[in-house]
Design a protein around this motif. Structure first.
Motif, PDB file in Angstrom:
ATOM      1  N   VAL A 100       0.850  -1.199   0.000  1.00  0.00           N
ATOM      2  CA  VAL A 100       0.000   0.000   0.000  1.00  0.00           C
ATOM      3  C   VAL A 100       0.883   1.245   0.000  1.00  0.00           C
ATOM      4  O   VAL A 100       0.645   2.191  -0.750  1.00  0.00           O
ATOM      5  CB  VAL A 100      -0.957   0.013   1.213  1.00  0.00           C
ATOM      6  N   GLU A 101       1.934   1.218   0.816  1.00  0.00           N
ATOM      7  CA  GLU A 101       2.852   2.360   0.874  1.00  0.00           C
ATOM      8  C   GLU A 101       3.465   2.626  -0.494  1.00  0.00           C
ATOM      9  O   GLU A 101       3.555   3.768  -0.936  1.00  0.00           O
ATOM     10  CB  GLU A 101       3.945   2.090   1.904  1.00  0.00           C
ATOM     11  N   ARG A 102       3.868   1.578  -1.201  1.00  0.00           N
ATOM     12  CA  ARG A 102       4.462   1.753  -2.533  1.00  0.00           C
ATOM     13  C   ARG A 102       3.459   2.374  -3.506  1.00  0.00           C
ATOM     14  O   ARG A 102       3.793   3.270  -4.278  1.00  0.00           O
ATOM     15  CB  ARG A 102       4.967   0.411  -3.075  1.00  0.00           C
ATOM     16  N   ALA A 103       2.220   1.924  -3.457  1.00  0.00           N
ATOM     17  CA  ALA A 103       1.192   2.478  -4.343  1.00  0.00           C
ATOM     18  C   ALA A 103       0.918   3.947  -4.034  1.00  0.00           C
ATOM     19  O   ALA A 103       0.700   4.746  -4.945  1.00  0.00           O
ATOM     20  CB  ALA A 103      -0.094   1.661  -4.230  1.00  0.00           C
ATOM     21  N   LEU A 104       0.966   4.310  -2.757  1.00  0.00           N
ATOM     22  CA  LEU A 104       0.639   5.675  -2.373  1.00  0.00           C
ATOM     23  C   LEU A 104       1.800   6.641  -2.549  1.00  0.00           C
ATOM     24  O   LEU A 104       1.602   7.853  -2.512  1.00  0.00           O
ATOM     25  CB  LEU A 104       0.148   5.709  -0.927  1.00  0.00           C
ATOM     26  N   LYS A 105       2.991   6.140  -2.781  1.00  0.00           N
ATOM     27  CA  LYS A 105       4.139   7.032  -3.000  1.00  0.00           C
ATOM     28  C   LYS A 105       4.018   7.790  -4.321  1.00  0.00           C
ATOM     29  O   LYS A 105       4.799   8.691  -4.592  1.00  0.00           O
ATOM     30  CB  LYS A 105       5.445   6.251  -2.936  1.00  0.00           C
ATOM     31  N   ASN A 106       3.036   7.436  -5.146  1.00  0.00           N
ATOM     32  CA  ASN A 106       2.782   8.171  -6.382  1.00  0.00           C
ATOM     33  C   ASN A 106       2.231   9.570  -6.102  1.00  0.00           C
ATOM     34  O   ASN A 106       2.171  10.396  -7.001  1.00  0.00           O
ATOM     35  CB  ASN A 106       1.755   7.428  -7.248  1.00  0.00           C
ATOM     36  N   PHE A 107       1.810   9.824  -4.873  1.00  0.00           N
ATOM     37  CA  PHE A 107       1.118  11.061  -4.543  1.00  0.00           C
ATOM     38  C   PHE A 107       1.928  11.867  -3.542  1.00  0.00           C
ATOM     39  O   PHE A 107       2.437  11.330  -2.575  1.00  0.00           O
ATOM     40  CB  PHE A 107      -0.266  10.742  -3.984  1.00  0.00           C
ATOM     41  N   ASN A 108       2.005  13.170  -3.754  1.00  0.00           N
ATOM     42  CA  ASN A 108       2.813  14.018  -2.886  1.00  0.00           C
ATOM     43  C   ASN A 108       2.005  14.691  -1.790  1.00  0.00           C
ATOM     44  O   ASN A 108       2.469  15.574  -1.119  1.00  0.00           O
ATOM     45  CB  ASN A 108       3.575  15.063  -3.707  1.00  0.00           C
ATOM     46  N   GLY A 109       0.770  14.293  -1.622  1.00  0.00           N
ATOM     47  CA  GLY A 109      -0.077  14.844  -0.561  1.00  0.00           C
ATOM     48  C   GLY A 109      -1.438  14.180  -0.627  1.00  0.00           C
ATOM     49  O   GLY A 109      -1.780  13.556  -1.632  1.00  0.00           O
ATOM     50  N   SER A 110      -2.224  14.303   0.428  1.00  0.00           N
ATOM     51  CA  SER A 110      -3.500  13.611   0.432  1.00  0.00           C
ATOM     52  C   SER A 110      -4.506  14.235  -0.528  1.00  0.00           C
ATOM     53  O   SER A 110      -5.423  13.568  -0.987  1.00  0.00           O
ATOM     54  CB  SER A 110      -4.068  13.505   1.845  1.00  0.00           C
ATOM     55  N   TYR A 111      -4.314  15.509  -0.908  1.00  0.00           N
ATOM     56  CA  TYR A 111      -5.225  16.115  -1.884  1.00  0.00           C
ATOM     57  C   TYR A 111      -5.037  15.466  -3.255  1.00  0.00           C
ATOM     58  O   TYR A 111      -6.013  15.146  -3.944  1.00  0.00           O
ATOM     59  CB  TYR A 111      -5.004  17.626  -1.967  1.00  0.00           C
ATOM     60  N   ALA A 112      -3.792  15.240  -3.654  1.00  0.00           N
ATOM     61  CA  ALA A 112      -3.519  14.579  -4.936  1.00  0.00           C
ATOM     62  C   ALA A 112      -4.107  13.166  -4.941  1.00  0.00           C
ATOM     63  O   ALA A 112      -4.644  12.705  -5.949  1.00  0.00           O
ATOM     64  CB  ALA A 112      -2.022  14.534  -5.209  1.00  0.00           C
ATOM     65  N   LEU A 113      -4.013  12.479  -3.818  1.00  0.00           N
ATOM     66  CA  LEU A 113      -4.595  11.142  -3.707  1.00  0.00           C
ATOM     67  C   LEU A 113      -6.116  11.206  -3.803  1.00  0.00           C
ATOM     68  O   LEU A 113      -6.734  10.372  -4.468  1.00  0.00           O
ATOM     69  CB  LEU A 113      -4.164  10.502  -2.385  1.00  0.00           C
TER      70      LEU A 113
END
Length: 159
Positions: free
Chosen positions: A36-49
């Motif tokens: 999950v951490e690897r997948a979320l590293k695509n985003f630089n903040g929770s707004y982008a996610l």
């Protein structure tokens, strides 16, 4: 974001939201923290996610309020960053971390405790009686660049 990362994101969303997204690669398992951490590293903040979450729901023609996307993104961001990367001080009163947040509508930065939700308008107000009297709207974890541009990066503790 590659296909596997999207599938992991959908699996995690399915775990935390009642609107289920179809998965198409047979990955019906509980993703590990590292995955999950690897997948979320695509985003630089929770707004982008949150924007990516909205795109996923739109792609599958599922209705979801953007506020819900932000709530899901904040929950996922906290999961992927358990060591509080935006922490500025320890709250002795409740054993939580004071963290930097940004209100979505106004772009106003503020400090909030991860445990008791006590808020301050500025990191230098922590420990004083100057708690925030403002009722905050939907908020996200800002990116490191946003924190630097705002001049608050110097308050982040790296312990």
């Amino acid at each position: 974001m590659d296909t596997e990362d999207k599938e992991i994101l959908k699996l995690y969303l399915n775990k935390h939201n009642f609107i289920i997204l179809p998965t198409n690669n047979g990955l019906y398992y509980e993703p590990t923290y590292e995955r999950v951490e690897r997948a979320l590293k695509n985003f630089n903040g929770s707004y982008a996610l949150a924007l990516e979450i909205q795109k996923l729901y739109d792609f599958y023609e599922k209705k979801i309020a953007f506020e819900k996307c932000i709530q899901l993104a904040n929950r996922m961001w906290s999961y992927a960053h358990p060591y509080f990367p935006n922490k500025v001080a320890w709250h002795e009163g409740c054993q939580g971390w004071f963290e930097i947040w940004k209100e979505v509508k106004t772009n106003i930065f503020f400090i909030e405790c991860s445990e008791c939700s006590l808020q301050f308008n500025h990191p230098e107000d922590i420990g004083s009686s100057e708690t925030s009297e403002i009722a905050r709207d939907l908020s996200v974890f800002p990116t490191v660049n946003e924190i630097k541009d705002h001049g608050w990066y110097k308050y982040i503790t790296h312990t």
